[in-house]
Design an enzyme around this catalytic site. Sequence first.
Site, mmCIF file in Angstrom:
data_model
loop_
_atom_site.group_PDB
_atom_site.id
_atom_site.type_symbol
_atom_site.label_atom_id
_atom_site.label_comp_id
_atom_site.label_asym_id
_atom_site.label_seq_id
_atom_site.Cartn_x
_atom_site.Cartn_y
_atom_site.Cartn_z
ATOM 1 N N TYR A 151 -3.001 -1.102 3.123
ATOM 2 C CA TYR A 151 -1.549 -1.132 3.042
ATOM 3 C C TYR A 151 -0.973 0.271 3.061
ATOM 4 O O TYR A 151 -0.003 0.560 3.797
ATOM 5 C CB TYR A 151 -1.122 -1.871 1.771
ATOM 6 C CG TYR A 151 0.324 -2.321 1.779
ATOM 7 C CD1 TYR A 151 0.640 -3.663 1.927
ATOM 8 C CD2 TYR A 151 1.370 -1.413 1.620
ATOM 9 C CE1 TYR A 151 1.956 -4.099 1.933
ATOM 10 C CE2 TYR A 151 2.688 -1.841 1.627
ATOM 11 C CZ TYR A 151 2.984 -3.169 1.783
ATOM 12 O OH TYR A 151 4.287 -3.585 1.787
ATOM 13 N N TYR A 157 5.330 -9.629 -3.509
ATOM 14 C CA TYR A 157 4.792 -10.608 -2.567
ATOM 15 C C TYR A 157 4.419 -11.844 -3.388
ATOM 16 O O TYR A 157 3.533 -11.768 -4.250
ATOM 17 C CB TYR A 157 3.548 -10.079 -1.867
ATOM 18 C CG TYR A 157 3.792 -9.056 -0.788
ATOM 19 C CD1 TYR A 157 3.683 -9.401 0.550
ATOM 20 C CD2 TYR A 157 4.094 -7.733 -1.099
ATOM 21 C CE1 TYR A 157 3.877 -8.465 1.564
ATOM 22 C CE2 TYR A 157 4.299 -6.782 -0.096
ATOM 23 C CZ TYR A 157 4.186 -7.168 1.227
ATOM 24 O OH TYR A 157 4.380 -6.242 2.211
ATOM 25 N N LYS A 166 2.878 -3.238 8.999
ATOM 26 C CA LYS A 166 2.088 -2.403 9.900
ATOM 27 C C LYS A 166 2.761 -2.099 11.237
ATOM 28 O O LYS A 166 2.354 -1.165 11.929
ATOM 29 C CB LYS A 166 0.734 -3.083 10.178
ATOM 30 C CG LYS A 166 -0.207 -3.028 9.005
ATOM 31 C CD LYS A 166 -0.794 -1.637 8.832
ATOM 32 C CE LYS A 166 -1.243 -1.380 7.418
ATOM 33 N NZ LYS A 166 -0.183 -0.910 6.528
ATOM 34 N N HIS A 188 6.946 4.478 -3.355
ATOM 35 C CA HIS A 188 6.379 3.386 -4.132
ATOM 36 C C HIS A 188 4.886 3.605 -4.287
ATOM 37 O O HIS A 188 4.188 3.881 -3.315
ATOM 38 C CB HIS A 188 6.623 2.046 -3.442
ATOM 39 C CG HIS A 188 8.041 1.569 -3.535
ATOM 40 N ND1 HIS A 188 8.410 0.271 -3.238
ATOM 41 C CD2 HIS A 188 9.174 2.198 -3.919
ATOM 42 C CE1 HIS A 188 9.715 0.135 -3.418
ATOM 43 N NE2 HIS A 188 10.193 1.293 -3.822
ATOM 44 N N PRO A 206 4.929 -9.337 9.973
ATOM 45 C CA PRO A 206 5.416 -8.253 9.121
ATOM 46 C C PRO A 206 4.806 -8.207 7.728
ATOM 47 O O PRO A 206 5.084 -7.267 6.966
ATOM 48 C CB PRO A 206 6.922 -8.524 9.046
ATOM 49 C CG PRO A 206 7.051 -9.996 9.264
ATOM 50 C CD PRO A 206 5.958 -10.364 10.228
#
Length: 394
Positions: free
Chosen positions: A387, A204, A301, A75, A297
């Site tokens: 990220y 998200y 990480k 991704h 979560p």
Amino acid sequence: MRRTRTQVVIIGAGPAGLLLSHLLDREGVESVLLENRAPEYVRGRIRAGMLEHSTVELLGDAGVGDRLGREGMEHRGIYLQFPHERHHIDFHSLVGRSVWVYGQTEITGDLMRARSAAGQQSYYEVSDVALHDLDGDSPAVTFVDADGSPHRVHCDVVAGCDGFHGPARRTIPDGARRSFGREYPYAWLGVLADVAPSTDELIYAWHPEGFAMHSMRSPSVSRLYLQVDPDEDVAEWPDDRIWEALARRLGDGQDGWRLKPGRITDKSVLPMRSFVSTPMRYGRLFLAGDAAHIVPPTGAKGLNLAVADVALLSRALAALLREGDPRLADDYSATALRRVWRGTHFSWWMTSMLHVTGDPFDAQLQRSQLEWVVRSPSAAAGLAENYAGLPIGY
């Protein structure tokens, strides 16, 4: 009691312990692996599935990334969504790094096969694990095996990879460790569904009813989450209610996008906490992964921090045990904690930005922050850098 000796006793056969055993084997360091669960249970645990760029590189370099390369899904970024808006944060264009979707169950299976091929000793379904003489030069670990036989293994080093509830961290005297933590006033209702993902990359979503997330485990299995109260009863969430809430929060129908429902195969409520125990070394005991730190979560990480820990620890133990050089071992805790606290902060930041508290003031601040991230290239790059993952030696 059976008495044996090895160089490293690793407590815990999750991804952290298994990867450490594999990396040490490649360095010529012998280990014994202890796990209180059965292999089938360990292999079947449903956990994280998003891998940082550095994690993927490490697994490939360690010779356990072939299947990941074939079956994992690369991704380039994520979608951030709030009412009537969805924005793509392109990690690759911002920081030149991607992330990969590959379930923890798959990583565990790959590492268990590597451990078996190495021929080093593993004990599953052990009980009464106890650590001894950690502040001396010859520590030991005692346990009872699955057949009820007691063992005492003498070693040079003990690696505590046994999670938050394991015995390793609790063996450190109270005066020699300090803990930091936060319990969050919300949880995730997580579901697995036998349906192809409705999105090419993770979504998200901030929504007035609560956070929602659309993730995936494979091209045919979706992983989805809803913000709920920590004491939520799964029985109060029949499948229809879950899909209706997901559709509202994820923007079903917005700009022609549709959420595809399917058969739900697993439901669970995941509490959320931040926790860090310092230092990550006491005498001849070294902690790694969830034994030393837990993150919510939201920032993906947890598994990646554990991988970074054992990458550092394997190098430190190889230098200590093969060459007699203690410098990396002496620096391990400080080096690992620098990255742990960065990951802890990022996870807290993502969590605080996306989860509804019920306070209108908080909602306005969150909306402002989300708009800044999606409209400011420098803010988006900061999210992307964290990220997609900082270098392991950060």
